[in-house]
Design a protein around this motif. Structure first.
Motif, PDB file in Angstrom:
ATOM      1  N   ILE A 156       1.879 112.147 118.889  1.00 16.38           N
ATOM      2  CA  ILE A 156       3.246 112.326 118.406  1.00 16.38           C
ATOM      3  C   ILE A 156       3.280 113.562 117.516  1.00 16.38           C
ATOM      4  CG2 ILE A 156       5.085 111.330 116.992  1.00 16.38           C
ATOM      5  CD1 ILE A 156       4.126 108.582 118.059  1.00 16.38           C
TER       6      ILE A 156
ATOM      7  N   GLU B  27       8.561 118.969 121.778  1.00 10.55           N
ATOM      8  CA  GLU B  27       7.645 118.214 120.920  1.00 10.55           C
ATOM      9  C   GLU B  27       7.707 116.737 121.255  1.00 10.55           C
ATOM     10  OE1 GLU B  27       7.695 116.951 116.290  1.00 10.55           O
ATOM     11  OE2 GLU B  27       7.970 119.090 116.690  1.00 10.55           O
TER      12      GLU B  27
ATOM     13  N   LYS C 144       8.004 113.026 120.767  1.00  9.27           N
ATOM     14  CA  LYS C 144       8.644 112.193 119.747  1.00  9.27           C
ATOM     15  C   LYS C 144       8.100 110.768 119.741  1.00  9.27           C
ATOM     16  CE  LYS C 144      11.044 115.335 117.950  1.00  9.27           C
ATOM     17  NZ  LYS C 144      10.664 115.774 116.614  1.00  9.27           N
ATOM     18  N   HIS C 145       7.830 110.222 120.924  1.00 13.62           N
ATOM     19  CA  HIS C 145       7.234 108.887 120.994  1.00 13.62           C
ATOM     20  C   HIS C 145       6.762 108.594 122.406  1.00 13.62           C
ATOM     21  CE1 HIS C 145      10.801 106.957 122.844  1.00 13.62           C
ATOM     22  NE2 HIS C 145      11.488 107.756 122.066  1.00 13.62           N
TER      23      HIS C 145
ATOM     24  N   LYS D 144      11.386 116.158 122.832  1.00 12.12           N
ATOM     25  CA  LYS D 144      12.643 116.802 122.451  1.00 12.12           C
ATOM     26  C   LYS D 144      12.437 118.306 122.555  1.00 12.12           C
ATOM     27  CE  LYS D 144      15.420 115.208 119.284  1.00 12.12           C
ATOM     28  NZ  LYS D 144      16.070 114.858 118.007  1.00 12.12           N
TER      29      LYS D 144
ATOM     30  N   GLU E 223      16.477 115.518 124.964  1.00 12.75           N
ATOM     31  CA  GLU E 223      15.263 114.750 125.222  1.00 12.75           C
ATOM     32  C   GLU E 223      15.022 114.584 126.712  1.00 12.75           C
ATOM     33  OE1 GLU E 223      15.328 111.037 123.063  1.00 12.75           O
ATOM     34  OE2 GLU E 223      14.785 112.052 121.209  1.00 12.75           O
TER      35      GLU E 223
END
Length: 72
Positions: A5, A19, A21-22, A35, A41
């Protein structure tokens, strides 16, 4: 997966896609939610067929050209 993450997802040419995010688990594979720089996203399955390199120390996940085939 928690270590990933915040990692940038990049193409082999160095283009930053976004990047992480989860992660979620849907069925057999982990799925990363990323994202991009515009705030949009997208998700992709964390598959060895797509991954080129995962570098936790330098905070990036490099993907190959098959990435566009699996990205949603």
């Amino acid at each position: 997966m928690v270590d990933l993450i915040g990692c940038n997802v990049i193409l082999e040419d160095g283009t930053v896609l976004g990047e992480v995010k989860h992660f979620d688990r849907f069925g057999a594979n982990d799925v990363a939610t990323v994202k991009d720089i515009y705030g949009k996203e997208f998700m992709f399955p964390f598959l060895k067929e797509v991954l080129v390199e995962v570098n936790i120390e330098k905070k990036y996940i490099m993907v190959n050209s098959k990435f566009d085939e699996v990205r949603v």
